[in-house]
Scaffold this motif. Structure first.
Motif, mmCIF file in Angstrom:
data_model
loop_
_atom_site.group_PDB
_atom_site.id
_atom_site.type_symbol
_atom_site.label_atom_id
_atom_site.label_comp_id
_atom_site.label_asym_id
_atom_site.label_seq_id
_atom_site.Cartn_x
_atom_site.Cartn_y
_atom_site.Cartn_z
ATOM 1 N N ALA A 213 -0.694 9.298 4.165
ATOM 2 C CA ALA A 213 -0.467 10.695 3.807
ATOM 3 C C ALA A 213 -0.133 11.542 5.034
ATOM 4 O O ALA A 213 0.649 12.490 4.958
ATOM 5 N N LYS A 214 -0.716 11.189 6.162
ATOM 6 C CA LYS A 214 -0.464 11.959 7.386
ATOM 7 C C LYS A 214 0.974 11.824 7.874
ATOM 8 O O LYS A 214 1.466 12.687 8.604
ATOM 9 N N VAL A 215 1.648 10.742 7.498
ATOM 10 C CA VAL A 215 3.040 10.562 7.919
ATOM 11 C C VAL A 215 4.002 10.869 6.767
ATOM 12 O O VAL A 215 5.166 10.492 6.804
ATOM 13 N N GLY A 216 3.508 11.566 5.726
ATOM 14 C CA GLY A 216 4.367 11.993 4.639
ATOM 15 C C GLY A 216 4.610 10.958 3.569
ATOM 16 O O GLY A 216 5.606 11.040 2.849
ATOM 17 N N VAL A 217 3.711 9.980 3.431
ATOM 18 C CA VAL A 217 3.857 8.940 2.403
ATOM 19 C C VAL A 217 2.659 9.046 1.457
ATOM 20 O O VAL A 217 1.539 8.705 1.828
ATOM 21 N N LEU A 218 2.898 9.545 0.251
ATOM 22 C CA LEU A 218 1.828 9.711 -0.725
ATOM 23 C C LEU A 218 1.721 8.441 -1.563
ATOM 24 O O LEU A 218 2.620 8.114 -2.334
ATOM 25 N N VAL A 219 0.625 7.710 -1.392
ATOM 26 C CA VAL A 219 0.370 6.488 -2.160
ATOM 27 C C VAL A 219 -0.564 6.848 -3.296
ATOM 28 O O VAL A 219 -1.649 7.373 -3.080
ATOM 29 N N LYS A 220 -0.146 6.566 -4.527
ATOM 30 C CA LYS A 220 -0.878 7.052 -5.691
ATOM 31 C C LYS A 220 -2.113 6.227 -6.027
ATOM 32 O O LYS A 220 -2.925 6.657 -6.838
ATOM 33 N N GLY A 221 -2.258 5.046 -5.468
ATOM 34 C CA GLY A 221 -3.418 4.232 -5.800
ATOM 35 C C GLY A 221 -3.620 3.103 -4.812
ATOM 36 O O GLY A 221 -2.680 2.687 -4.118
ATOM 37 N N GLY A 222 -4.855 2.611 -4.740
ATOM 38 C CA GLY A 222 -5.149 1.535 -3.805
ATOM 39 C C GLY A 222 -4.367 0.272 -4.099
ATOM 40 O O GLY A 222 -3.925 -0.428 -3.180
ATOM 41 N N ALA A 223 -4.164 -0.039 -5.384
ATOM 42 C CA ALA A 223 -3.417 -1.244 -5.732
ATOM 43 C C ALA A 223 -1.981 -1.169 -5.224
ATOM 44 O O ALA A 223 -1.387 -2.179 -4.853
ATOM 45 N N ALA A 224 -1.417 0.047 -5.214
ATOM 46 C CA ALA A 224 -0.046 0.208 -4.714
ATOM 47 C C ALA A 224 0.022 -0.096 -3.225
ATOM 48 O O ALA A 224 0.976 -0.725 -2.753
ATOM 49 N N LEU A 225 -0.981 0.337 -2.460
ATOM 50 C CA LEU A 225 -0.980 0.055 -1.026
ATOM 51 C C LEU A 225 -1.172 -1.439 -0.775
ATOM 52 O O LEU A 225 -0.551 -2.019 0.126
ATOM 53 N N GLU A 226 -2.029 -2.081 -1.575
ATOM 54 C CA GLU A 226 -2.187 -3.528 -1.458
ATOM 55 C C GLU A 226 -0.856 -4.231 -1.703
ATOM 56 O O GLU A 226 -0.457 -5.128 -0.951
ATOM 57 N N ALA A 227 -0.162 -3.815 -2.760
ATOM 58 C CA ALA A 227 1.111 -4.455 -3.103
ATOM 59 C C ALA A 227 2.159 -4.208 -2.027
ATOM 60 O O ALA A 227 2.959 -5.089 -1.708
ATOM 61 N N LEU A 228 2.153 -3.016 -1.457
ATOM 62 C CA LEU A 228 3.129 -2.685 -0.414
ATOM 63 C C LEU A 228 3.005 -3.630 0.772
ATOM 64 O O LEU A 228 4.005 -3.985 1.407
ATOM 65 N N GLY A 229 1.799 -4.064 1.055
ATOM 66 C CA GLY A 229 1.594 -4.977 2.172
ATOM 67 C C GLY A 229 2.153 -6.369 1.936
ATOM 68 O O GLY A 229 2.243 -7.165 2.879
ATOM 69 N N ARG A 230 2.561 -6.684 0.691
ATOM 70 C CA ARG A 230 3.098 -8.015 0.371
ATOM 71 C C ARG A 230 4.606 -8.018 0.152
ATOM 72 O O ARG A 230 5.181 -9.038 -0.167
ATOM 73 N N ILE A 231 5.251 -6.859 0.316
ATOM 74 C CA ILE A 231 6.663 -6.733 -0.035
ATOM 75 C C ILE A 231 7.544 -7.580 0.884
ATOM 76 O O ILE A 231 7.371 -7.595 2.101
ATOM 77 N N ARG A 232 8.512 -8.278 0.262
ATOM 78 C CA ARG A 232 9.485 -9.067 1.019
ATOM 79 C C ARG A 232 10.934 -8.691 0.684
ATOM 80 O O ARG A 232 11.836 -9.022 1.445
ATOM 81 N N THR A 233 11.141 -7.991 -0.455
ATOM 82 C CA THR A 233 12.489 -7.615 -0.875
ATOM 83 C C THR A 233 12.540 -6.122 -1.139
ATOM 84 O O THR A 233 11.635 -5.564 -1.775
ATOM 85 N N LEU A 234 13.606 -5.483 -0.647
ATOM 86 C CA LEU A 234 13.834 -4.065 -0.891
ATOM 87 C C LEU A 234 15.084 -3.909 -1.751
ATOM 88 O O LEU A 234 16.161 -4.391 -1.398
#
Length: 622
Positions: free
Chosen positions: A297-318
């Motif tokens: 949030a401090k860098v302007g990225v609003l993550v709506k839930g903990g599961a979303a942040l967990e999933a973001l850490g596994r991303i391999r395709t954009l």
């Protein structure tokens, strides 16, 4: 929703648990406090009652949650905590049960906080949908609910209105912004007899529309249905902690059973269960994730839930949209191509001078581009504008006509008409300029890439994104020309919202997918992706509501920052999990051999919790 979104069937359970999250933690704290006070007053009987009453509500809520999970075939770490509390209460180790209840309720309160903003409301998407329409009754207009519009009704669409139903333009031309639906950043002109889609915005003068579909069967309603269908069909994400649940639970029950069988003492089995209460998993993961959400949030990225942040850490395709995401999403002056005998500056000066009298978005872009280049403009005289086609007026002694190719060609001689047709590049938005009946040149417009696009994509690749795919509703030639030098792995153009969903599903078969977009047409794909990211500064409210993550600043830099924060938070959470499980395993062995009674085991587990929480809090730091 993306992976973080639960099925509709699971929403009541999650809502129930979030609503009741404060009751278990309050009960556990009150029970321990009252029992402690009674013990100090030398009333052990009252202390036991208080501790039991404090643990009972936690156990009741936990049992309800377990039953609901088992009905869905889910087995998590909650079962170990329930067994530990129930076993401790059954043999009279009520203080141990109360301590376990506090640990568990605290972990669930943290998780509820982490997921507090994770609900996926479609209110913004529905709010944007027109509620009323201006319908003709003979020569008069009346405002009616959009649901009452029937096929064949004639409607008026005013400046700024969102088109309520699919229809056909009748009479004067319409200038529409279809970016939210098709991804096309530049306005389009629809003439008499042309079909238009609901959800487009009128950015020109008022025009008449004959409905060819009801609101329920129109394009905008179809997009809403796509989002809702994706929400109900998408499987929920498995919590990071639950991935270790079955193995840990099997080891715990096996060790507790062996200890009881060998010693003949059920207290040893209870002690093993108490020490095994998986609070390093229950507590450390939410703490690290909440800390990561705070950092994001401090860098302007609003993550709506903990599961979303967990999933973001596994991303391999954009998978990324073009308009408004890689580009600014608005028309900008690109180049001026003067005809023989004309200079770029003079062509731009005359065109922009006349365009000052127009409110058309392209005319405003021409004026803005001229001012940015330091061109001094004159005020035009005798200006006439043909809606959606162009404008004509006097600049000094010269008669200047500016607009679309067909509009300007009407004022040209045959040879100049041929020259104009040959000069317009395929697929380009070209503003033609005629002066005193002769072709003066072309002004080419473009939707420019954001300045930080290349640097951001390079950072994403360094952070572990191995595949980047462009998904756009724009034409393929436009997409190729804009993104030629970005080094994308694949480009998919001319996509409908359904096509984008299919593309995301294909990419998900390869690896975890993050989808980034900003328009209404992106919302279904954002729902379908493992992680949906919306450009929140200027993007459509629908995409922001359908996403897991919102970039609050009008820049892609936050995307790379958020990915780095997510990976670090996940890494710290895993470190805490491994350390906590290791220490718990040692405690379980000590309890199995009779060296650690239940109460002392519960206190040891509290010490382990403190250690792993302190480690998890490192996710708050740079």
């Amino acid at each position: 929703m993306p992976a973080a979104q639960p099925n509709q069937a699971k929403l009541p359970l999650r809502g129930f648990w979030r609503a009741s999250a404060t009751v278990p933690i309050a009960s556990a704290i009150a029970g321990l406090a009252c029992g402690g006070a009674a013990a100090l007053l030398d009333r052990p009987d009252l202390a036991k009652i208080a501790w039991a009453l404090g643990a009972a509500p936690v156990l009741a809520v936990l049992c309800w949650k377990i039953v609901s999970s088992l009905r869905r075939g889910d087995v998590g770490l909650d079962l170990i905590a329930a067994l530990a509390m129930a076993a401790a209460l059954s043999i009279g180790e009520v203080l141990a049960a109360a301590i376990v209840a506090l640990m568990y309720a605290g972990g669930q309160a943290l998780e509820a906080f982490a997921e507090g903003r994770a609900s996926r409301e479609m209110s913004a998407l529905l709010d944007r949908a027109p509620k009323t329409a201006a319908r003709y009754h003979g020569a008069t207009l009346s405002t009616v609910p959009v649901a009452e519009v029937a096929v064949g009704d004639r409607l008026m669409v005013r400046l700024g209105d969102v088109i309520p139903v699919d229809g056909v333009v009748t009479g004067s031309a319409a200038v529409l912004d279809e970016a939210a639906l098709t991804g096309e950043s530049l306005p389009v002109t629809k003439r008499d007899g042309d079909a238009v889609m609901s959800g487009s915005t009128n950015v020109g003068q008022a025009f008449d529309l004959v409905a060819r579909e009801t609101a329920a069967r129109s394009a905008y309603a179809a997009i809403i249905r796509l989002v809702e269908e994706a929400m109900t069909s998408q499987a929920p994400m498995t919590r990071l902690a639950d991935r270790y649940a079955l193995g840990f639970m099997a080891a715990t029950l096996g060790l507790a059973g062996v200890a009881w069988w060998i010693s003949g003492d059920p207290v040893r089995a209870v002690a093993v269960l108490v020490v095994a209460t998986p609070c390093p998993l229950i507590l450390a993961v939410p703490v690290a994730i909440v800390a990561g959400m705070s950092r994001a949030a401090k860098v302007g990225v609003l993550v709506k839930g903990g599961a979303a942040l967990e999933a973001l850490g596994r991303i391999r395709t954009l998978v990324v949209d073009k308009t408004g995401t890689l580009t600014h999403g608005e028309a900008a002056l690109s180049t001026v191509a003067p005809a023989h005998g004309w200079s770029e500056t003079e062509v731009l000066r005359l065109a922009a001078s006349v365009d000052q009298a127009s409110q058309h978005v392209v005319a405003r872009a021409v004026v803005r581009g001229a001012c940015e280049r330091g061109v001094v403009l004159e005020l035009p005289d005798e200006v006439t504008e043909t809606a959606g086609e162009g404008v004509e007026g006097l600049v000094g002694a010269r008669r200047v006509r500016v607009g679309g190719q067909a509009f300007v060609a009407k004022a040209l001689r045959e040879t100049d008409r041929s020259a104009l047709a040959a000069a317009v590049p395929p697929g380009a938005l070209a503003v033609a300029v005629a002066v005193d009946g002769r072709l003066a040149g072309l002004i080419l417009m473009r939707d420019a890439l954001r300045d930080d696009v290349q640097a951001t994509l390079d950072r994403l690749r360094r952070s572990g994104v191995s595949r980047i795919v462009l998904a756009t509703g724009d034409r393929r030639d436009v997409a190729l020309s804009v993104t030629r030098d970005l080094g994308l792995d694949a480009i998919a153009a001319d996509l409908t919202p359904q096509d984008k969903i299919a593309l995301v599903r294909r990419e998900k078969a390869r690896a975890a997918v993050m989808m980034v977009g900003d328009g209404v047409n992106d919302a279904p794909a954002l729902v379908e992706a493992d992680v949906g990211v919306a450009m929140g500064a200027k993007g459509a409210a629908a995409s922001a509501q359908a996403s897991d993550i919102i970039l609050l600043r009008d820049s892609l830099n936050g995307l790379a920052d958020g990915l780095d924060i997510a990976r670090r938070s996940r890494r710290i959470a895993l470190q805490s999990v491994y350390a906590g499980i290791g220490l718990s395993a040692l405690g379980m062995l000590a309890a199995a051999f009779g060296f650690l009674p239940p109460v002392q085991g519960a206190l040891l587990q509290e010490a382990i919790d403190v250690a792993v929480i302190l480690n998890a809090l490192r996710a708050l730091k740079e």
